[in-house]
Design a protein around this motif. Structure first.
Motif, short mmCIF file in Angstrom:
data_model
loop_
_atom_site.label_atom_id
_atom_site.label_comp_id
_atom_site.label_asym_id
_atom_site.label_seq_id
_atom_site.Cartn_x
_atom_site.Cartn_y
_atom_site.Cartn_z
N THR A 15 -24.86 -20.72 19.61
CA THR A 15 -25.04 -22.12 20.00
C THR A 15 -26.49 -22.39 20.37
N SER A 16 -27.09 -21.47 21.10
CA SER A 16 -28.50 -21.64 21.49
C SER A 16 -29.40 -21.69 20.26
N VAL A 17 -29.14 -20.81 19.31
CA VAL A 17 -29.96 -20.76 18.10
C VAL A 17 -29.85 -22.07 17.33
N PHE A 18 -28.63 -22.56 17.18
CA PHE A 18 -28.42 -23.80 16.45
C PHE A 18 -29.10 -24.98 17.15
N LEU A 19 -28.93 -25.08 18.46
CA LEU A 19 -29.52 -26.18 19.20
C LEU A 19 -31.04 -26.12 19.18
N GLU A 20 -31.60 -24.91 19.23
CA GLU A 20 -33.05 -24.78 19.12
C GLU A 20 -33.54 -25.27 17.77
N ARG A 21 -32.80 -24.95 16.70
CA ARG A 21 -33.19 -25.41 15.37
C ARG A 21 -33.14 -26.94 15.29
N ALA A 22 -32.09 -27.53 15.87
CA ALA A 22 -31.99 -28.99 15.89
C ALA A 22 -33.14 -29.60 16.68
N PHE A 23 -33.49 -28.96 17.80
CA PHE A 23 -34.60 -29.45 18.61
C PHE A 23 -35.90 -29.39 17.83
N PRO A 44 -45.06 -18.21 11.08
CA PRO A 44 -44.42 -18.01 9.77
C PRO A 44 -43.38 -16.90 9.83
N GLY A 45 -42.22 -17.20 9.25
CA GLY A 45 -41.16 -16.22 9.19
C GLY A 45 -40.25 -16.16 10.40
N CYS A 46 -40.52 -17.01 11.42
CA CYS A 46 -39.70 -16.94 12.63
C CYS A 46 -38.47 -17.84 12.55
N LEU A 47 -38.30 -18.56 11.44
CA LEU A 47 -37.14 -19.43 11.28
C LEU A 47 -36.30 -18.96 10.10
N PRO A 48 -35.59 -17.86 10.26
CA PRO A 48 -34.73 -17.41 9.16
C PRO A 48 -33.62 -18.43 8.91
N PRO A 49 -33.13 -18.54 7.68
CA PRO A 49 -32.08 -19.52 7.39
C PRO A 49 -30.88 -19.34 8.31
N LEU A 50 -30.41 -20.46 8.85
CA LEU A 50 -29.27 -20.46 9.76
C LEU A 50 -28.06 -20.96 9.01
N SER A 51 -27.07 -20.10 8.82
CA SER A 51 -25.88 -20.45 8.07
C SER A 51 -24.77 -20.91 9.00
N PRO A 52 -23.82 -21.72 8.51
CA PRO A 52 -22.67 -22.09 9.33
C PRO A 52 -21.86 -20.86 9.71
#
Length: 468
Positions: free
Chosen positions: A136-144, A166-174
């Motif tokens: 949940t934290s990872v997803f919310l951080e990505r949305a932020f 660079p490279g710190c945002l790996p793809p976030l899958s459902p």
């Protein structure tokens, strides 16, 4: 007369738990208790006739579960800060804030900075999250991170957060997504633009450098200070443009190939993604003339089942969305940051390419989320009938698909920008006609006011839009 013996109330033998009307979960009842008996007293100046949070806010929970959840989240955050562990987490209030950001972007009526204020609150909470690996934290951080940059670009301000490396945002899958899916490397919120996002973040922050340089010039700063600021600004702008020109979507499934959109058959091009691939070879980073060819992608398979066709459309839309962001970023860089006129070749070329990729996104009828910013930025610079037709096609499609108020308001601003730009062009060039790009008068007006034409239009219309 002898009074009858009073009958005892059954509640003397069985009492409902305090605040049982709020939840059947003991930990949530404890949060309401903390809100009523502790927190509500700490956030008012006077309550001689009662506490307004208890008298006015608490009754709203009867009709509004969002208010109830906000109370849970606020009390939980307060307890956590005091070192009291609860079964709830600060993620709840962070989630509430991010949903409010989406809400404000969707329904915002007038000019307001409430989205930016929400994001400031979210950043404060994110700094206190103890488990950054929590899904949940990872997803919310990505949305932020997404809205932090989009809001900065929308308002002409710097992002609140530091630029991701660079490279710190790996793809976030459902959650539960199959690992073997062709979409496994497509981010839930950023699509194929995860490696592009750090560049766009730096682009959003470039406006602050420009403002510092202009402020120093107005204040009559010393030549040495001006030289330092100008060097920093120009070198950063050049590095960002080089990065944008060299960027490509980092992933396509192995069964896909890319080729120029004007090719009639798959595989007509021997190179992968010929979308301005040669535009940075042995050339200066600033004021380039990219090759005006857009690209599309095709699935090399004879399987025409519905599932394959749907997957094809989905990936094609995601692909074009990412490239629309890339070219719109170059339009923003040249037009807003470098103050190039609309007639500048790089502005015209990247405007056309961005609009073509916006149309490519909607034509494949896949995801159209987050397309508003690249579409708006490029549409505002559309000067020819062909480019404006592309913009109208894309706006019509995403408004029908997404059904969000900020899309319709953005389209209204774009049409007013066109009207004013055409009027200035006609007055300045004696009626050169559509596509003649007589924009010098408009550029002078923008430089005098210190803002883009669309921002002036937005202010005069009394609206502000976050393009997310």
């Amino acid at each position: 007369m002898i009074a009858p013996c009073p009958v005892g109330s059954p509640l003397l033998d069985f009492r409902s738990p305090a605040f049982s009307e709020f939840s059947d979960r003991p930990n949530r009842r404890a949060l309401v208790d903390h809100f009523c008996n502790i927190l509500s007293h700490l956030i008012v100046f006077r309550e001689e006739t009662g506490n307004p949070f208890q008298q006015l806010i608490l009754p709203l929970t009867r009709e509004s579960s969002p208010v109830t959840n906000a109370i849970f989240a606020l009390a939980c955050a307060h307890l956590e800060y005091r070192g009291v562990e609860t079964a709830e987490k600060s993620n709840e209030i962070l989630a509430a804030i991010m949903l409010l950001v989406y809400y404000e972007c969707l329904v915002q009526e007038g000019r307001s900075n409430i989205v930016a204020n929400h994001l400031k609150g979210a950043l404060t909470i994110m700094c206190t999250v103890t488990d950054p690996s929590d899904p949940t934290s990872v997803f919310l951080e990505r949305a932020f991170r997404f809205y932090d940059v989009i809001t900065a670009l929308s308002n002409g301000t710097a992002p609140l957060s530091a630029a991701p490396t660079p490279g710190c945002l790996p793809p976030l899958s459902p959650l539960g997504a199959p690992m073997a899916s062709p979409l496994c490397n497509v981010d839930t919120l950023l699509g194929m633009a995860t490696t592009l996002w750090p560049i766009i973040h730096r682009l959003a922050g470039l406006r602050a450098l420009k403002n510092d340089l202009e402020a120093a010039m107005r204040a009559g700063a010393t030549p040495s200070k001006l030289a330092v600021l100008r060097t920093e600004f120009e070198s950063t702008a050049q590095a960002i443009e080089t990065a944008l020109l060299q960027w490509r979507p980092p992933y396509l499934p192995s069964e896909w190939t890319s080729f120029p959109e004007d090719c009639s058959t798959p595989g007509a091009s021997a190179t992968a993604d010929t979308d301005t691939d040669t535009e940075v070879t042995n050339q200066q980073a600033i004021h380039l003339t990219p090759t005006p060819t857009s690209s599309t992608i095709v699935l090399n398979t004879n399987n025409t089942s519905n599932n394959v066709n749907q997957e094809h459309s989905r990936i094609a839309s995601i692909y074009h969305n990412a490239l629309a962001y890339r070219h719109a970023s170059l339009v923003y860089l040249h037009r807003t940051i470098l103050s190039s006129p609309r007639a500048h070749e790089a502005v015209r070329t990247h405007t056309r390419l961005a609009l073509e990729h916006c149309v490519g996104t909607v034509r494949h009828a896949g995801p159209m989320s987050a397309l508003l910013w690249p579409l708006f930025v490029s549409a505002c610079e559309a000067a020819t009938a062909d480019d404006r037709a592309l913009a109208e096609r894309a706006f019509t499609a995403i408004e029908k698909r997404q059904g969000m108020r900020n899309i319709d308001r953005a389209w209204g601003i774009v049409r007013e920008v066109w009207r004013r730009a055409d009027g200035v062009a006609s007055e300045g060039d004696g009626g050169l006609g559509e596509g003649a790009d007589g924009i010098e008068g408009e550029r002078v007006g923008e430089e005098e006011s210190g803002e883009e034409l669309w921002r002036r239009v937005s202010k005069e219309m009394g609206v502000s839009i976050v393009f997310g």
